[in-house]
Design an enzyme around this catalytic site. Sequence first.
Site, mmCIF file in Angstrom:
data_model
loop_
_atom_site.group_PDB
_atom_site.id
_atom_site.type_symbol
_atom_site.label_atom_id
_atom_site.label_comp_id
_atom_site.label_asym_id
_atom_site.label_seq_id
_atom_site.Cartn_x
_atom_site.Cartn_y
_atom_site.Cartn_z
ATOM 1 N N LYS A 41 2.497 31.264 19.033
ATOM 2 C CA LYS A 41 1.313 30.852 18.323
ATOM 3 C C LYS A 41 0.875 31.919 17.319
ATOM 4 O O LYS A 41 0.033 31.676 16.472
ATOM 5 C CB LYS A 41 0.147 30.634 19.319
ATOM 6 N N GLY A 42 1.451 33.108 17.443
ATOM 7 C CA GLY A 42 0.980 34.276 16.692
ATOM 8 C C GLY A 42 0.975 34.130 15.186
ATOM 9 O O GLY A 42 0.154 34.729 14.498
ATOM 10 N N ASP A 98 4.483 36.748 13.031
ATOM 11 C CA ASP A 98 3.326 37.640 13.002
ATOM 12 C C ASP A 98 3.737 39.109 12.976
ATOM 13 O O ASP A 98 3.255 39.885 12.167
ATOM 14 C CB ASP A 98 2.372 37.362 14.179
ATOM 15 N N ASP A 101 8.550 43.540 16.687
ATOM 16 C CA ASP A 101 8.305 44.623 17.632
ATOM 17 C C ASP A 101 9.677 45.118 18.116
ATOM 18 O O ASP A 101 10.321 45.915 17.439
ATOM 19 C CB ASP A 101 7.432 44.053 18.747
ATOM 20 N N LYS A 129 6.558 46.871 13.314
ATOM 21 C CA LYS A 129 6.421 48.109 14.101
ATOM 22 C C LYS A 129 7.814 48.697 14.296
ATOM 23 O O LYS A 129 8.425 48.497 15.348
ATOM 24 C CB LYS A 129 5.882 47.739 15.485
ATOM 25 N N ASP A 157 -2.534 38.133 20.039
ATOM 26 C CA ASP A 157 -3.378 38.053 21.232
ATOM 27 C C ASP A 157 -3.187 39.217 22.190
ATOM 28 O O ASP A 157 -2.195 39.933 22.145
ATOM 29 C CB ASP A 157 -3.046 36.773 22.000
HETATM 30 P P1 IMP Z 1 9.626 41.144 19.689
HETATM 31 O O1 IMP Z 1 9.503 42.256 20.697
HETATM 32 O O2 IMP Z 1 9.992 41.673 18.318
HETATM 33 O O3 IMP Z 1 10.559 40.086 20.167
HETATM 34 O O4 IMP Z 1 8.196 40.492 19.544
HETATM 35 C C1 IMP Z 1 7.789 39.478 20.394
HETATM 36 C C2 IMP Z 1 6.392 39.012 20.169
HETATM 37 O O5 IMP Z 1 5.538 39.888 20.859
HETATM 38 C C3 IMP Z 1 5.830 38.980 18.772
HETATM 39 O O6 IMP Z 1 6.179 37.830 18.083
HETATM 40 C C4 IMP Z 1 4.347 38.993 19.065
HETATM 41 O O7 IMP Z 1 3.878 37.680 19.280
HETATM 42 C C5 IMP Z 1 4.265 39.825 20.316
HETATM 43 N N1 IMP Z 1 3.796 41.192 20.024
HETATM 44 C C6 IMP Z 1 4.510 42.291 19.724
HETATM 45 N N2 IMP Z 1 3.722 43.359 19.495
HETATM 46 C C7 IMP Z 1 2.458 42.896 19.647
HETATM 47 C C8 IMP Z 1 1.153 43.520 19.533
HETATM 48 O O8 IMP Z 1 0.968 44.714 19.223
HETATM 49 N N3 IMP Z 1 0.083 42.707 19.773
HETATM 50 C C9 IMP Z 1 0.203 41.395 20.109
HETATM 51 N N4 IMP Z 1 1.392 40.776 20.215
HETATM 52 C C10 IMP Z 1 2.504 41.521 19.997
HETATM 53 MG MG MG Z 2 5.015 36.030 17.838
#
Ligand code: IMP
Ligand code: MG
Length: 172
Positions: A41-42, A98, A101, A129, A157
């Site tokens: 949903k981000g 969004d 990470d 990030k 969130d």
């Molecule tokens: P990934 O680790 O790149 O797969 O990111 C997975 C998901 O984690 C992202 O799409 C965000 O929805 C969530 N996420 C990562 N970092 C943050 C943060 O600092 N705040 C809130 N949600 C986060």
């Molecule tokens: Mg996301």
Amino acid sequence: MNNKFEVMISQEELEVRIKEMAAELDKQYEGKTVHLIGILKGSVMFLSELAKNMKSEVTMDFISVSSYGDGTSSSGIVRLNKDLDESIEGRDVVIVEDIVDSGRTLSYVRRLFEDRKPKSLKIITLLDKPDRRVVECKVEMSGFVIPDKYIVGFGLDYAQKYRNLPYIAVIE
Ligand code: IMP
Ligand code: MG
């Protein structure tokens, strides 16, 4: 709300940068229909703001994936909860996220979509990030590069809360 917030990116800064990103996409996709795919949903706030500022013809679809539980650390597993409604074969697809990470979500989604033969495929993210990257993940455009802090607001969130904040904040 018991948590305290410190604004990292203000509403005005978001508006300015998203307008720039919309203009850049308009330039890159001149005369084409851009198929925006939001990752629920981000990405909802970012996708809406981006689409409102684009002059190109835009269509939209959404998927839902999860790699996080209710806390602030990744489980490392990406699961597809809701697939697209429409085929992307032959379309100019832009995946709208969004935040990047660990990179797990987007590397999974890119592989999933590349197999479906879009005419073109790009990934854009509001936030990046880079310090947290575990999996290599190519992103064609990002709004802001941010430090390794857990943030909320503008779609993001903490335990499903604070998505409606109109700015990006660090949660304390
Ligand atoms: P990934 O680790 O790149 O797969 O990111 C997975 C998901 O984690 C992202 O799409 C965000 O929805 C969530 N996420 C990562 N970092 C943050 C943060 O600092 N705040 C809130 N949600 C986060
Ligand atoms: Mg996301």
